[in-house]
Design a protein around this motif. Sequence first.
Motif, PDB file in Angstrom:
ATOM      1  N   GLN A   1       0.864  -1.177   0.000  1.00 10.89           N
ATOM      2  CA  GLN A   1       0.000   0.000   0.000  1.00 10.89           C
ATOM      3  C   GLN A   1       0.903   1.231   0.000  1.00 10.89           C
ATOM      4  N   PRO A   2       0.466   2.303  -0.646  1.00  6.73           N
ATOM      5  CA  PRO A   2       1.288   3.511  -0.612  1.00  6.73           C
ATOM      6  C   PRO A   2       1.257   4.127   0.786  1.00  6.73           C
ATOM      7  N   THR A   3       2.359   4.708   1.175  1.00  5.48           N
ATOM      8  CA  THR A   3       2.413   5.401   2.463  1.00  5.48           C
ATOM      9  C   THR A   3       1.831   6.802   2.287  1.00  5.48           C
ATOM     10  N   GLU A   4       1.516   7.442   3.389  1.00  2.00           N
ATOM     11  CA  GLU A   4       1.031   8.821   3.338  1.00  2.00           C
ATOM     12  C   GLU A   4       2.072   9.715   2.663  1.00  2.00           C
ATOM     13  N   TYR A   5       3.338   9.476   2.993  1.00  2.00           N
ATOM     14  CA  TYR A   5       4.421  10.258   2.402  1.00  2.00           C
ATOM     15  C   TYR A   5       4.438  10.083   0.876  1.00  2.00           C
ATOM     16  N   GLU A   6       4.304   8.855   0.404  1.00  5.00           N
ATOM     17  CA  GLU A   6       4.309   8.598  -1.040  1.00  5.00           C
ATOM     18  C   GLU A   6       3.126   9.289  -1.724  1.00  5.00           C
ATOM     19  N   LEU A   7       1.943   9.200  -1.119  1.00  7.58           N
ATOM     20  CA  LEU A   7       0.767   9.855  -1.692  1.00  7.58           C
ATOM     21  C   LEU A   7       0.964  11.365  -1.756  1.00  7.58           C
ATOM     22  N   ASP A   8       1.443  11.937  -0.649  1.00  6.87           N
ATOM     23  CA  ASP A   8       1.675  13.384  -0.625  1.00  6.87           C
ATOM     24  C   ASP A   8       2.729  13.804  -1.646  1.00  6.87           C
ATOM     25  N   THR A   9       3.801  13.045  -1.732  1.00  5.63           N
ATOM     26  CA  THR A   9       4.884  13.371  -2.655  1.00  5.63           C
ATOM     27  C   THR A   9       4.412  13.307  -4.099  1.00  5.63           C
ATOM     28  N   MET A  10       3.700  12.243  -4.442  1.00  8.57           N
ATOM     29  CA  MET A  10       3.259  12.074  -5.828  1.00  8.57           C
ATOM     30  C   MET A  10       2.276  13.164  -6.243  1.00  8.57           C
ATOM     31  N   VAL A  11       1.320  13.475  -5.379  1.00  7.10           N
ATOM     32  CA  VAL A  11       0.334  14.482  -5.765  1.00  7.10           C
ATOM     33  C   VAL A  11       0.974  15.871  -5.803  1.00  7.10           C
ATOM     34  N   ASP A  12       1.981  16.115  -4.966  1.00  4.26           N
ATOM     35  CA  ASP A  12       2.705  17.382  -5.038  1.00  4.26           C
ATOM     36  C   ASP A  12       3.467  17.500  -6.357  1.00  4.26           C
TER      37      ASP A  12
END
Length: 192
Positions: free
Chosen positions: A173-184
């Motif tokens: 599962q993606p981490t919160e950090y990965e989700l935030d980084t990708m959408v940024d």
Amino acid sequence: MNIQLTEKKEQIFFSTLKLINIHGFHGSPMSKIAKDADVAVGSIYHYFPSKEDLIIELYWYCKEKLNAHVFSSVDSTLPYETRFKQIWRHLVLYYLDHLDHFGFLEQFYGSPFYEGIRTNIIKQKSERNVLLHFLDEGVKSKHLKDLNVRLLISAYLGVAISLVRGCLYEKSQPTEYELDTMVDIIWNGVKK
């Protein structure tokens, strides 16, 4: 709408999703779908004149479920950037929670079925394509670069789909950090 009709159509949709994800479009004949859905083949043809009609209606069914989930919990009074990021996160998480829809849509977009409706979706900005309208809103309100909305959708969805594929491949599962980084990364690439 008739509840029994809705339930029967959904039963057919669920069986079609399952079989297409296992056997593909060509390996899922109407007879197999009818058997899995526990309905008569004639019943399927009552609701859907052809397999093509069934597949296209299933596409819109999946899109409507996706849109309802992704957009329903986003407060339209929030700043555009916040909504942009929330919608993207909801999209990724929806796909990860609904792998049957994700698998079907992946196959659909690469199929001749999609070719038949693609032009109308982009040119007519189909009312059913909520994401297209959301990104178009961003361009018109000058939050996003003045790009063809098709390019914006490619950037927005392409990264989401790639992340979901990677998670499936890695069984993670993606981490919160990965989700935030990708959408940024996406936001910084398309913001005005």
